[in-house]
Design an enzyme around this catalytic site. Sequence first.
Site, mmCIF file in Angstrom:
data_model
loop_
_atom_site.group_PDB
_atom_site.id
_atom_site.type_symbol
_atom_site.label_atom_id
_atom_site.label_comp_id
_atom_site.label_asym_id
_atom_site.label_seq_id
_atom_site.Cartn_x
_atom_site.Cartn_y
_atom_site.Cartn_z
ATOM 1 N N LYS A 127 0.841 -1.201 0.000
ATOM 2 C CA LYS A 127 0.000 0.000 0.000
ATOM 3 C C LYS A 127 0.878 1.254 0.000
ATOM 4 O O LYS A 127 0.600 2.228 -0.695
ATOM 5 C CB LYS A 127 -0.934 -0.017 1.217
ATOM 6 C CG LYS A 127 -2.099 -0.984 1.031
ATOM 7 C CD LYS A 127 -2.813 -1.326 2.320
ATOM 8 C CE LYS A 127 -3.803 -2.456 2.043
ATOM 9 N NZ LYS A 127 -4.366 -3.062 3.251
ATOM 10 N N GLN A 171 -5.192 -2.115 9.307
ATOM 11 C CA GLN A 171 -4.913 -3.415 8.688
ATOM 12 C C GLN A 171 -5.507 -4.537 9.537
ATOM 13 O O GLN A 171 -5.223 -4.631 10.735
ATOM 14 C CB GLN A 171 -3.389 -3.597 8.534
ATOM 15 C CG GLN A 171 -2.988 -4.856 7.809
ATOM 16 C CD GLN A 171 -3.488 -4.902 6.366
ATOM 17 O OE1 GLN A 171 -3.363 -3.927 5.627
ATOM 18 N NE2 GLN A 171 -4.084 -6.017 5.979
ATOM 19 N N ASP A 194 -11.648 2.129 3.267
ATOM 20 C CA ASP A 194 -11.883 0.691 3.082
ATOM 21 C C ASP A 194 -13.364 0.408 2.835
ATOM 22 O O ASP A 194 -13.716 -0.685 2.386
ATOM 23 C CB ASP A 194 -11.436 -0.075 4.341
ATOM 24 C CG ASP A 194 -10.152 -0.847 4.110
ATOM 25 O OD1 ASP A 194 -9.800 -1.062 2.936
ATOM 26 O OD2 ASP A 194 -9.512 -1.233 5.106
#
Length: 367
Positions: A127, A171, A194
């Site tokens: 990322k 995460q 997300d």
Amino acid sequence: MESVPSRLSLQSLARASLPSLSRPSLPSPSLLLLHRRLTAFSVALPSFARKQSLAASPLRPFAALSEQSDLSEHTAAIIDGKLISKQIKDEIASEISRMKDAIGIVPGLAVILVGTRKDSQTYVRNKKKGCELVGITSHEALLPEDASEEDVLRLVSGFNDDPSVHGILVQLPLPKHMNEGKVMDAISIYKDVDGFHPLNVGYLAMQGKNPLFVPCTPKGCLELLSRSGINIEGKRAVVIGRSNIVGIPAALLLQKQNATVSIIHSKTKDPEKITREADIIIAAAGVPNLVRGSWIKPGAVVIDVGINPVNDPTAPRGYNLVGDVCFDEACKVASAITPVPGGVGPMTIAMLLSNTLDSAKRMHNFK
Ligand code: NAP
């Protein structure tokens, strides 16, 4: 000189060969034959021309993956996620530079990683690389495995208030002693790149509402369909898997685009029969080679989300990554398919970067 099919002509031919999607009827044998001819034709091009046309079109003929393959056996075009994600990243990079020049704002993405899981570290590293590539500033917060839930919530709260941060990503999975739901709910809905916040999921499910963010992997699946010229409206779609991060949002997205959607899960009776009715299949079960050729309607489009390591002592790492779809069998039946790796995988990060850019544009009212 012999005319070389342009990007458009190659794509429109490929599209014409996706019969169940471009028209309501089942594919006729002649259309499947057309697709086979197209595939064979592309491969018969001189190598320089082949390189050009393959590079330009996201639909790659199967033979591009394996020039040794017996062409008479293969019909599916390959939906090239690597190529499409590169195009998207290029577009994002140029939008970011336009925004920076116009209003002096650079999008920022904060990533919180707790613990030392190797797979999570790899995702976070990728990322970060993606951010660097397109010009997004990445803010990284690393916490030890034994950090408290309050530590994570404090970080989230700080990033919620930080105007240079436009997206926050925690995460997953978090260590077992933390309540993931509570942490995800703490992320501002305006920075939920997300797309996992219950409000964003709720808006995705509601008629007449749109979420601020859509989860990255399912968004990537739909983007692959759209950029390959595959129409969704009125089609029958089957999603295999009902997880919060892939299956359910993928089904909701397909439904929003007016497909008629069935969801298959581990308790579904006769999944093969239901899947065989689909014009579009999105497989996200995490079961290697679950979807066999016999599950697929001739001419269907197959998006394979699965990434499953399968032991192979002859492979350099001792394992190979395979999808949820039996690729070789599917290629003989489907009109188009994503490979694993190189299909959906590269799209997930591209969509994360896209969500971060959208967030920055929305916050600064930049069109
Ligand atoms: P998950 O949370 O484990 O969910 C799997 C889903 O598949 C569940 O809904 C389960 O049904 C269903 N399922 C399991 N076995 C099945 C079977 N035999 N028949 C029908 N349905 C079955 O997995 P996930 O996080 O959604 O991920 C799915 C796959 O996608 C994995 O291989 C993962 O590695 C991959 N993935 C890839 C990306 C990417 O960027 N390309 C991103 C995320 C995930 P129940 O609900 O009944 O248990």
